[in-house]
Write an enzyme that holds these catalytic residues in place. Sequence first.
Site: not given
Ligand code: 3PG
Ligand code: MG
Length: 399
Positions: A41, A206, A356, A380
């Site tokens: 990232r 999940k 990720g 997400g």
């Molecule tokens: C992630 O890792 O999916 C993003 O950096 C967003 O992080 P978060 O899910 O803690 O908002």
């Molecule tokens: Mg996340």
Amino acid sequence: MSIRTLDDLLAEGVSGRRVLVRADLNVPLDKQSGDITDDGRIRAVLPTLSALTGAGAKVVVCSHLGRPKGAPDPQFSLRPVAGRLGELLGAPVHFATDTVGESARSTVDALADGEVALLENLRFNPGETSKDDAERGAFADQLAAFGDAYVDDAFGAVHRKHASVHDVPARLPHVAGRLVLREVEVLSRLTGEPERPYVVVLGGSKVSDKLAVIEALLPSVDRLLIGGGMCFTFLKAQGHEVGSSLLEEEMVETCRNLLERSEGKIMLPVDVVAADAFAPDAAHDTVPADGIPSKRVGLDIGPETVAGFAAALKGARTIFWNGPMGVFEMPAFAHGTRGIAETIAKTDAFTVVGGGDSAAAVRALGLDESSFGHISTGGGASLEYLEGKTLPGIAALEN
Ligand code: 3PG
Ligand code: MG
């Protein structure tokens, strides 16, 4: 889409101007040592940062890391990220030890043209994630004071209605950075008219996290291959016992319903690697998916499943993959993820890796990143994009 881009901002000229860049520098850290275990990232935001420094901007970078609870928490400090960012940029990054306080103000004030500052973790301030518009707005006011323009290059966070993502762009001239643009370009190829066959591979732990995307994708995909921890809830829905594998009991009925409606598009594992315990050195065997022993836990998909999934992937023209097939961090249970990743890498399809974890898996397994069409920095965010949801960070950039 009426989004102004970094090139528009560069064309106006940024020399001597302060540009606030929201990045997603939420990188995984080793629990013991605190070292950055995957800097993907950080690398992904370099094109935007280098373009700005090269044009003589004073660049103020901000990001979150992990999920601190609105107060400083040393384990979530961005300081190590500032070090790594400096190495990759080949120039020191001035680190502010707070988000909008005295350190941030003096660090930003001291920036020379072409220099970079990084503010401390935005989530150390409760205003960042607040559900209260006024509280978020007050924090956004303070952040916006550090920039004459705003660049959003935090694709991984565009699905969050947070101050730095959603409220700052309302206060400054705003553009999309190179990473955000590329991500949106690529993902829109999947939501538009993907070349067929279009095959999606989903894993991860999940079903409940993936339910919305499964619902959204089912009508448009030709095949949906399901592995990872979430496959056990589907296997249970098929009437199989899953031993002590991950199971979301309350989702079994939903999975049964999905299977019924899927017109045979959903493919599940036919064999799994079942272990005595959730441990790297646990005794384990490959067993049929309908014969998981009662005291064993499924930690990977088996070789027959890898072969079946590979056959489904071979003729594909478009592939989206999100989520590991097993506990790939433990070598004994990494074969499924590796097998699928290698198969995807070898196809001629347009391939997108989202999330990720799957992106980290590609790098952790030593696979060549360039053999994939695109590796998304959003977990997400990429899923919500594919679900067709309005993403607060993208909406905020539209004029
Ligand atoms: C992630 O890792 O999916 C993003 O950096 C967003 O992080 P978060 O899910 O803690 O908002
Ligand atoms: Mg996340």
